[in-house]
Scaffold this motif. Sequence first.
Motif, PDB file in Angstrom:
ATOM      1  N   VAL A 186     -38.137  44.999  -5.850  1.00  0.00           N
ATOM      2  CA  VAL A 186     -39.523  45.232  -6.272  1.00  0.00           C
ATOM      3  C   VAL A 186     -40.445  45.188  -5.062  1.00  0.00           C
ATOM      4  CG1 VAL A 186     -41.453  44.342  -7.633  1.00  0.00           C
ATOM      5  CG2 VAL A 186     -39.134  44.307  -8.578  1.00  0.00           C
ATOM      6  N   ILE A 187     -41.293  46.210  -4.954  1.00  0.00           N
ATOM      7  CA  ILE A 187     -42.304  46.257  -3.892  1.00  0.00           C
ATOM      8  C   ILE A 187     -43.615  45.760  -4.482  1.00  0.00           C
ATOM      9  CG2 ILE A 187     -43.564  47.752  -2.296  1.00  0.00           C
ATOM     10  CD1 ILE A 187     -41.139  49.681  -2.466  1.00  0.00           C
ATOM     11  N   GLN A 241     -39.853  44.041   1.466  1.00  0.00           N
ATOM     12  CA  GLN A 241     -39.061  45.231   1.772  1.00  0.00           C
ATOM     13  C   GLN A 241     -39.451  45.844   3.117  1.00  0.00           C
ATOM     14  OE1 GLN A 241     -36.497  46.804   0.305  1.00  0.00           O
ATOM     15  NE2 GLN A 241     -36.281  45.242  -1.271  1.00  0.00           N
ATOM     16  N   ALA A 242     -40.667  45.573   3.577  1.00  0.00           N
ATOM     17  CA  ALA A 242     -41.085  46.092   4.882  1.00  0.00           C
ATOM     18  C   ALA A 242     -40.198  45.530   5.986  1.00  0.00           C
ATOM     19  CB  ALA A 242     -42.546  45.736   5.141  1.00  0.00           C
ATOM     20  N   GLU A 243     -39.847  44.261   5.878  1.00  0.00           N
ATOM     21  CA  GLU A 243     -39.005  43.636   6.906  1.00  0.00           C
ATOM     22  C   GLU A 243     -37.620  44.274   6.943  1.00  0.00           C
ATOM     23  OE1 GLU A 243     -40.184  41.481   9.013  1.00  0.00           O
ATOM     24  OE2 GLU A 243     -42.137  41.439   7.997  1.00  0.00           O
ATOM     25  N   ARG A 244     -37.187  44.782   5.821  1.00  0.00           N
ATOM     26  CA  ARG A 244     -35.861  45.404   5.759  1.00  0.00           C
ATOM     27  C   ARG A 244     -35.863  46.819   6.332  1.00  0.00           C
ATOM     28  NH1 ARG A 244     -32.086  46.499   0.361  1.00  0.00           N
ATOM     29  NH2 ARG A 244     -30.433  47.597   1.467  1.00  0.00           N
ATOM     30  N   TRP A 245     -36.908  47.592   6.017  1.00  0.00           N
ATOM     31  CA  TRP A 245     -36.874  49.024   6.330  1.00  0.00           C
ATOM     32  C   TRP A 245     -37.679  49.434   7.555  1.00  0.00           C
ATOM     33  CZ3 TRP A 245     -33.023  51.291   4.143  1.00  0.00           C
ATOM     34  CH2 TRP A 245     -32.577  50.870   2.895  1.00  0.00           C
ATOM     35  N   PHE A 246     -38.664  48.660   7.968  1.00  0.00           N
ATOM     36  CA  PHE A 246     -39.474  49.046   9.120  1.00  0.00           C
ATOM     37  C   PHE A 246     -38.666  49.209  10.410  1.00  0.00           C
ATOM     38  CE2 PHE A 246     -44.075  47.731   7.795  1.00  0.00           C
ATOM     39  CZ  PHE A 246     -44.067  48.737   6.845  1.00  0.00           C
ATOM     40  N   PRO A 247     -37.701  48.327  10.702  1.00  0.00           N
ATOM     41  CA  PRO A 247     -36.943  48.503  11.954  1.00  0.00           C
ATOM     42  C   PRO A 247     -36.246  49.857  12.040  1.00  0.00           C
ATOM     43  CG  PRO A 247     -36.623  46.283  11.119  1.00  0.00           C
ATOM     44  CD  PRO A 247     -37.353  47.036  10.046  1.00  0.00           C
ATOM     45  N   GLY A 248     -35.655  50.320  10.938  1.00  0.00           N
ATOM     46  CA  GLY A 248     -34.983  51.617  10.941  1.00  0.00           C
ATOM     47  C   GLY A 248     -35.954  52.765  11.080  1.00  0.00           C
ATOM     48  N   ILE A 249     -37.129  52.622  10.469  1.00  0.00           N
ATOM     49  CA  ILE A 249     -38.150  53.662  10.619  1.00  0.00           C
ATOM     50  C   ILE A 249     -38.613  53.723  12.066  1.00  0.00           C
ATOM     51  CG2 ILE A 249     -40.511  54.316   9.970  1.00  0.00           C
ATOM     52  CD1 ILE A 249     -39.941  53.169   7.178  1.00  0.00           C
ATOM     53  N   GLY A 287     -46.831  44.850   3.904  1.00  0.00           N
ATOM     54  CA  GLY A 287     -47.143  43.565   3.288  1.00  0.00           C
ATOM     55  C   GLY A 287     -46.112  43.048   2.322  1.00  0.00           C
ATOM     56  N   SER A 288     -45.018  43.792   2.128  1.00  0.00           N
ATOM     57  CA  SER A 288     -43.973  43.363   1.186  1.00  0.00           C
ATOM     58  C   SER A 288     -42.732  42.896   1.933  1.00  0.00           C
ATOM     59  CB  SER A 288     -43.596  44.519   0.249  1.00  0.00           C
ATOM     60  OG  SER A 288     -42.848  45.499   0.944  1.00  0.00           O
TER      61      SER A 288
END
Length: 376
Positions: free
Chosen positions: A220-221, A105-113, A102-103
């Motif tokens: 900030v998350i 930062q999710a858009e930044r890190w989810f693809p790599g995960i 929901g943050s």
Amino acid sequence: MMTLTDDQRMLQDSVAPFMAEEGAIRTQLRHWRDIGCKDGFGHGLWKQFAELGLTGVLIPEAQGGAGLGQVEAGIVLEEIGRNLTPSPFLTTSVTAVRALEGSAQAERWFPGILSGDTVAALAIDEGGHHDPSSISLEAKRSGNGFALSGTKQFVVQGASADVILVAARTGGSAGETDGLTLFAVGREANGLRMENVALADSSKAARLAFDNVEVDADAVIGDVDGGWAPLSRALNAGRAGAAFELVGVAAGASEMTFEYLKQRKQFGRLIGEYQALQHRAAHLYGEIEIARAAALKAAQLLDAGDPRAELITSVAKAKAAKTATLAVQEGVQMHGGIGMTDEHDIGLYMKREAVLSELFGGPRFHANRVAGLSGY
């Protein structure tokens, strides 16, 4: 309902053989330990997790994930525990994903995960015991962002992480949950020093020192001073997940022990024929089933958004830890002298239990938490 659905059983049927073959002790835990791997796990296996869609089990379908829940993550974690498979699944695909959801930062890190290219870590603890409310690492306003100063320890896979989710104090005082903010900090941040430490089970955790580490406001998350919400979400998910993994540790150790009771002869008899050992084995089997039921209930309540989830999650974590302790102690003792050797795998279960039981709070922490949440 305290049973798995048909779809969940299908997931279990696919994960169990994969973990037993690809995540086996000999090819994973012992291999990475014996070569002195700085990560303590294999990135190749992490990529295989991604190919099977496991890394995105909790990531919403709209963001490319499987859109499943805590029960499904628990199914994976029980098999990880059963085989002592070293992986960043708990820290990355469970706790970090729940914190980031929901943050921005999710858009930044989810693809790599999702692709198995990213590892995440959660930096909470600062003292000798788990206590999220006592966070004192300071985040001061600096330019258009913040400067972080302080230390963290027991950051599981912290030195291997591409992103570290850091709980810091932007207001209030130690002992309060208000005034906490959660930040996503890259591993290459200036002023961040790491000491990689091998734990008893050969997994890795880092001690981190932040010396005016500058992060911008986008790091900030959630909201400034509102970090307790994503942190609490991550901790509840991590505790329920750790409970499942502890059940797996207990189950793996007990299965190994029960098989030994059927093979080992002493004074001309199989030791499994002795009634005293049969009683202990039966008691252990029952305790594991109770711990598994508690973990499943906690996961189901989390998936349902039930307000009782926080309480039952602590119940599950405490029960699973105590059950895993019983399982590994019985296992080592019933194996006799060989149980104390490194050549036999049973001792590895004891080492994993010792570390995992303390992650996100040990039995005493959660017993006190249950008392508090129950109004005692």
